[in-house]
Write an enzyme that holds these catalytic residues in place. Structure first.
Site, PDB file in Angstrom:
ATOM      1  CB  SER A   1      -0.927   0.379   1.212  1.00 40.23           C
ATOM      2  OG  SER A   1       0.146   0.318   1.956  1.00 40.23           O
TER       3      SER A   1
ATOM      4  NE  ARG B   1      22.411 -10.682   5.679  1.00 42.65           N
ATOM      5  CZ  ARG B   1      22.264  -9.459   6.720  1.00 42.65           C
ATOM      6  NH1 ARG B   1      20.982  -8.882   7.085  1.00 42.65           N
ATOM      7  NH2 ARG B   1      23.162  -9.378   7.386  1.00 42.65           N
TER       8      ARG B   1
ATOM      9  CG  MET C   1       8.496  -8.503   6.134  1.00 40.45           C
ATOM     10  SD  MET C   1       8.190  -6.820   6.812  1.00 40.45           S
ATOM     11  CE  MET C   1       7.549  -7.994   8.363  1.00 40.45           C
TER      12      MET C   1
ATOM     13  CG  HIS D   1       9.415   1.161  12.542  1.00 43.02           C
ATOM     14  ND1 HIS D   1       9.291   0.334  11.403  1.00 43.02           N
ATOM     15  CD2 HIS D   1       9.189   1.624  13.110  1.00 43.02           C
ATOM     16  CE1 HIS D   1       9.605  -0.494  13.241  1.00 43.02           C
ATOM     17  NE2 HIS D   1       9.339   0.262  13.775  1.00 43.02           N
TER      18      HIS D   1
ATOM     19  CG  ASP E   1      13.175  -0.485  12.278  1.00 42.37           C
ATOM     20  OD1 ASP E   1      13.496  -0.580  10.896  1.00 42.37           O
ATOM     21  OD2 ASP E   1      12.547  -1.477  12.744  1.00 42.37           O
TER      22      ASP E   1
HETATM   23  C1  GRF Z   1       3.956  -0.731   6.996  1.00 45.97           C
HETATM   24  O1  GRF Z   1       3.367  -0.445   8.537  1.00 45.97           O
HETATM   25  C2  GRF Z   1       5.250  -0.175   7.062  1.00 45.97           C
HETATM   26  O2  GRF Z   1       5.514   0.761   7.480  1.00 45.97           O
HETATM   27  C3  GRF Z   1       5.732  -1.384   7.724  1.00 45.97           C
HETATM   28  O3  GRF Z   1       5.776  -2.233   6.931  1.00 45.97           O
HETATM   29  C4  GRF Z   1       3.908  -1.723   6.233  1.00 45.97           C
HETATM   30  C5  GRF Z   1       3.880  -2.076   4.408  1.00 45.97           C
HETATM   31  O4  GRF Z   1       2.553  -1.922   4.749  1.00 45.97           O
HETATM   32  N1  GRF Z   1       7.291  -1.322   7.520  1.00 45.97           N
HETATM   33  P1  GRF Z   1       2.295  -1.975   2.978  1.00 45.97           P
HETATM   34  O5  GRF Z   1       3.321  -2.925   2.550  1.00 45.97           O
HETATM   35  O6  GRF Z   1       3.250  -0.496   2.596  1.00 45.97           O
HETATM   36  O7  GRF Z   1       1.211  -1.890   2.680  1.00 45.97           O
END
Ligand code: GRF
Length: 220
Positions: free
Chosen positions: A25, A77, A102, A121, A157
């Site tokens: 999103s 990795r 992730m 974040h 972060d």
């Molecule tokens: C978001 O809450 C972002 O802050 C975190 O992971 C989520 C990703 O959401 N790092 P999207 O895939 O952008 O909808």
């Protein structure tokens, strides 16, 4: 003639790559912000996911954005990151936006794109880094949380903060309800931060990202 001119203009645009692992999103919100001029002089040149089944991939394709999956399952990795860096270098990417990507990046990856990687974040960093930031905020009992866009360094972060938005917690919040309210703020904050970084209109004063022309409080 007009065609040549268009290509010329395109060539001058700053190329963004958005790295995702899932829903996408924030990527969609960035694409909308680029399309409606809130991130001047930018184009999203690539959406790269580290999972072939990331739902965000089809959202990018629907918007005419090139997508690439560099599957991480079962890969070391180092080798996985090398392939990602090669894909970014090949496309002459100017700025990398992590958006729900992730994976903690190695110092080698960060070094290869030094100062050109941003992350979003869902907390007011430095509070609640890592996974499940919204749940951490609720369990800690804070009254306000929010989101942070920051430069990526080799810490989790932990890089310099570019933009933050505050969201008030409600007594009956669950991680899901809080996450939804934070997400709407994320979508605005990310575009604003990318626009600032691409404009180059800021200075790094230690850890502080200061808009050029703004007085530093410590000078006052
Ligand atoms: C978001 O809450 C972002 O802050 C975190 O992971 C989520 C990703 O959401 N790092 P999207 O895939 O952008 O909808």
């Amino acid at each position: 003639m007009s065609h040549e001119r268009k290509n010329e203009l395109n060539h001058e645009r700053k190329k963004l790559a958005v790295l995702i692992s899932g829903r996408g999103s924030n990527m969609v919100a960035l694409a909308a912000a680029v399309a409606d001029g809130r991130v001047p002089g930018a184009e999203i040149a690539l959406v790269l996911s580290d999972r072939a089944d990331a739902p965000g991939r089809s959202l990018a394709s629907e918007r005419g954005i090139e997508t690439l999956a560099v599957e991480r399952l079962g890969r070391a990795r180092e080798e996985h990151e090398r392939e990602i860096v090669a894909a970014l270098t090949e496309r002459e990417i100017d700025l990398v936006c992590l958006a729900g990507f992730m994976r903690l990046l190695s110092p080698a990856f960060v070094g290869a794109l030094s100062g050109r990687i941003l992350n979003i974040h869902p907390s007011l960093l430095p509070a609640f880094p890592g996974l499940d930031a919204q749940r951490q905020a609720i369990e800690h009992g804070v009254k306000f949380s929010g989101c942070t866009v920051h430069f990526v360094d080799e810490t989790l972060d932990g890089g310099a903060i570019i933009a933050q938005r505050v969201v008030a917690l409600k007594d009956d919040d669950t991680p899901a309800t809080l996450a939804a309210r934070i997400l709407t703020q994320e979508h605005e904050a990310y575009a604003e931060a990318v626009a600032l970084v691409l404009s180059g209109d800021y200075e790094l004063a230690g850890r502080r990202v200061v808009r050029r022309g703004a007085a530093l409080r410590s000078d006052v």
